[in-house]
Motif scaffolding. Structure first.
Motif, PDB file in Angstrom:
ATOM      1  N   ARG A   1      17.221  59.875 -85.150  1.00 21.54           N
ATOM      2  CA  ARG A   1      15.801  59.807 -84.795  1.00 21.54           C
ATOM      3  C   ARG A   1      14.918  59.864 -86.032  1.00 21.54           C
ATOM      4  NH1 ARG A   1      17.210  63.550 -80.855  1.00 21.54           N
ATOM      5  NH2 ARG A   1      16.165  65.232 -82.002  1.00 21.54           N
ATOM      6  N   HIS A   2      15.271  60.764 -86.950  1.00 22.83           N
ATOM      7  CA  HIS A   2      14.466  60.921 -88.164  1.00 22.83           C
ATOM      8  C   HIS A   2      14.483  59.647 -88.996  1.00 22.83           C
ATOM      9  CE1 HIS A   2      12.667  62.765 -91.697  1.00 22.83           C
ATOM     10  NE2 HIS A   2      13.695  62.333 -92.409  1.00 22.83           N
ATOM     11  N   LYS A   3      15.669  59.087 -89.212  1.00 22.70           N
ATOM     12  CA  LYS A   3      15.781  57.870 -90.012  1.00 22.70           C
ATOM     13  C   LYS A   3      15.108  56.684 -89.317  1.00 22.70           C
ATOM     14  CE  LYS A   3      20.017  59.112 -92.502  1.00 22.70           C
ATOM     15  NZ  LYS A   3      19.415  59.044 -93.847  1.00 22.70           N
ATOM     16  N   LEU A   4      15.201  56.661 -87.971  1.00 23.26           N
ATOM     17  CA  LEU A   4      14.570  55.585 -87.215  1.00 23.26           C
ATOM     18  C   LEU A   4      13.049  55.658 -87.363  1.00 23.26           C
ATOM     19  CD1 LEU A   4      14.886  53.220 -85.266  1.00 23.26           C
ATOM     20  CD2 LEU A   4      14.879  54.853 -83.376  1.00 23.26           C
ATOM     21  N   LYS A   5      12.491  56.866 -87.258  1.00 20.50           N
ATOM     22  CA  LYS A   5      11.042  57.035 -87.432  1.00 20.50           C
ATOM     23  C   LYS A   5      10.616  56.637 -88.843  1.00 20.50           C
ATOM     24  CE  LYS A   5      10.543  60.776 -84.045  1.00 20.50           C
ATOM     25  NZ  LYS A   5      10.262  62.233 -83.851  1.00 20.50           N
ATOM     26  N   THR A   6      11.443  56.999 -89.827  1.00 16.96           N
ATOM     27  CA  THR A   6      11.129  56.649 -91.208  1.00 16.96           C
ATOM     28  C   THR A   6      11.122  55.143 -91.405  1.00 16.96           C
ATOM     29  OG1 THR A   6      12.155  58.714 -91.980  1.00 16.96           O
ATOM     30  CG2 THR A   6      11.819  56.969 -93.617  1.00 16.96           C
ATOM     31  N   LEU A   7      12.123  54.470 -90.837  1.00 19.22           N
ATOM     32  CA  LEU A   7      12.201  53.010 -90.949  1.00 19.22           C
ATOM     33  C   LEU A   7      11.009  52.342 -90.271  1.00 19.22           C
ATOM     34  CD1 LEU A   7      16.000  52.274 -90.318  1.00 19.22           C
ATOM     35  CD2 LEU A   7      14.719  51.831 -92.406  1.00 19.22           C
ATOM     36  N   CYS A   8      10.671  52.822 -89.084  1.00 20.99           N
ATOM     37  CA  CYS A   8       9.535  52.238 -88.352  1.00 20.99           C
ATOM     38  C   CYS A   8       8.229  52.454 -89.118  1.00 20.99           C
ATOM     39  CB  CYS A   8       9.444  52.850 -86.965  1.00 20.99           C
ATOM     40  SG  CYS A   8      10.797  52.372 -85.864  1.00 20.99           S
ATOM     41  N   ARG A   9       8.102  53.646 -89.718  1.00 21.51           N
ATOM     42  CA  ARG A   9       6.899  53.955 -90.482  1.00 21.51           C
ATOM     43  C   ARG A   9       6.788  53.067 -91.714  1.00 21.51           C
ATOM     44  NH1 ARG A   9       7.975  58.969 -91.393  1.00 21.51           N
ATOM     45  NH2 ARG A   9       7.384  59.644 -89.289  1.00 21.51           N
ATOM     46  N   CYS A  10       7.927  52.872 -92.384  1.00 23.39           N
ATOM     47  CA  CYS A  10       7.945  52.016 -93.571  1.00 23.39           C
ATOM     48  C   CYS A  10       7.630  50.567 -93.210  1.00 23.39           C
ATOM     49  CB  CYS A  10       9.300  52.101 -94.260  1.00 23.39           C
ATOM     50  SG  CYS A  10       9.635  53.690 -95.052  1.00 23.39           S
ATOM     51  N   THR A  11       8.198  50.121 -92.095  1.00 23.21           N
ATOM     52  CA  THR A  11       7.953  48.752 -91.640  1.00 23.21           C
ATOM     53  C   THR A  11       6.486  48.540 -91.312  1.00 23.21           C
ATOM     54  OG1 THR A  11      10.185  48.642 -90.708  1.00 23.21           O
ATOM     55  CG2 THR A  11       8.606  46.998 -89.956  1.00 23.21           C
ATOM     56  N   LYS A  12       5.888  49.543 -90.636  1.00 22.83           N
ATOM     57  CA  LYS A  12       4.483  49.458 -90.264  1.00 22.83           C
ATOM     58  C   LYS A  12       3.599  49.441 -91.500  1.00 22.83           C
ATOM     59  CE  LYS A  12       0.954  51.774 -87.477  1.00 22.83           C
ATOM     60  NZ  LYS A  12       0.664  52.931 -86.593  1.00 22.83           N
TER      61      LYS A  12
END
Length: 335
Positions: free
Chosen positions: A305-316
């Motif tokens: 979950r943490h890595k997924l949120k980080t990836l989504c945040r970076c993508t955004k």
């Protein structure tokens, strides 16, 4: 719908009307594609960063199969809907059906391997275990079994099925049944149904034993007031993931086999549009199994979950930066 008792019409018009009847299954497949492709890409990218172990290896192989279904299998089913009566390329039908059948068998045995691995680690920890060194041989064995069990579907290269429509119009369907070998198909389908029920029973037995072992260990810990270690927490997390993936597998494939049993003798042309659409969605219920896993990992693995949120945040943030750059460029040009 068109009234076919009056006037002239073409095969293309019949196909267009079939598309309207299959609008709900089409939307269902588009939703699965939009969720499954990014979800499984995230799984591969994130689990690649985890420490190498048996659990990670099996999950990555499952994700590879899942993404093949999302990139190839679901679009293939969409094409079958869009060209329901006008599917003209025989080899595409034959090859894709064979590939998907292999993928189903391969992923099923990967799931069995994952469950057996968890069982041996929890219930027989002192016996020999599947290790990172030999897991690749077990994975290869799963692929070989998958290829062997899907061989009947691959060997019987079903030609496009001709279907006689109204006004002597003939349509071509990419069918997954063997109309020219009905006895052979029934025997093969009966075998697959028996295999599914056997594996479902084995999974039920495995996780029943695992559950009893975990409950016994929990009670023993309470008596001694021992704290839960990090290793036990990780083990419980992996067990929850393996169990939930198994449950989703059973739930998503069960309607398919029930449909095969109850739909015998059903004349599809006599079904209402709602019944027909429901039937076609049920026939593709197994695809949920290849889309749901990222949600399961996110539910039970806080690292994921943490890595997924980080990836989504970076993508955004990257997307926003690109938009800002474009805006500035336009502003300079206007000046």
């Amino acid at each position: 719908m068109r009234n076919y008792t009056e006037g002239n019409f073409t095969l293309e018009e019949l196909n267009n009307d079939m598309r309207k009847k299959l609008l709900a299954p089409l939307v269902y497949l588009l939703v699965l594609t939009s969720i499954g492709i990014p979800g499984n890409i995230f799984v591969i990218f994130i689990f690649k960063q985890y420490k190498k172990d048996v659990f990670r290896t099996i999950i990555l192989n499952l994700a590879l199969v899942d993404i093949v279904f999302c990139v190839i299998g679901i679009p293939f089913n969409i094409v079958r809907i869009l060209y329901y009566y006008t599917f003209k390329i025989t080899w595409i039908c034959q090859v894709f059906v064979g590939v998907l059948d292999f993928g189903i068998m391969y992923s099923t045995h990967l799931l069995m391997l994952l469950s057996i691995h968890r069982f041996r680690q929890i219930c027989t920890p002192l016996k020999s275990q599947i290790t990172q060194k030999n897991v690749k041989y077990f994975v290869l064995c799963c692929s070989f079994i998958g290829l062997t069990l899907s061989a009947p579907q691959i060997a019987v290269l079903q030609p496009l099925e001709k279907i006689q429509l109204t006004n002597n119009i003939t349509g071509l369907i990419c069918a997954v049944t063997w109309k020219d070998s009905p006895t052979y198909w029934r025997a093969y389908n009966f075998f697959l149904t028996g295999l599914f029920l056997s594996y479902a029973s084995i999974l039920f037995a495995i996780y029943t034993l695992i559950g009893k072992k975990i409950i016994f260990a929990h009670r023993a810990r309470q008596k001694t007031s021992a704290a839960i270690t990090a290793t036990e927490t990780l083990s419980n997390k992996m067990t929850k993931i393996a169990f939930t993936v198994s449950v989703v597998f059973a739930i998503s494939y069960l309607p398919l086999f029930i449909n095969e049993l109850v739909s015998k003798g059903v004349i599809q042309s006599e079904l209402t549009p709602l019944q027909f659409a429901t039937l076609k969605i049920t026939e593709r219920s197994y695809l949920i199994n290849h889309v749901a896993n990222p949600f399961i990992y996110a539910a039970f693995d806080h690292r994921f979950r943490h890595k997924l949120k980080t990836l989504c945040r970076c993508t955004k943030n990257t997307s926003q930066n690109n938009q800002n750059v474009d805006f500035n460029n336009i502003y300079i040009v206007n000046l």
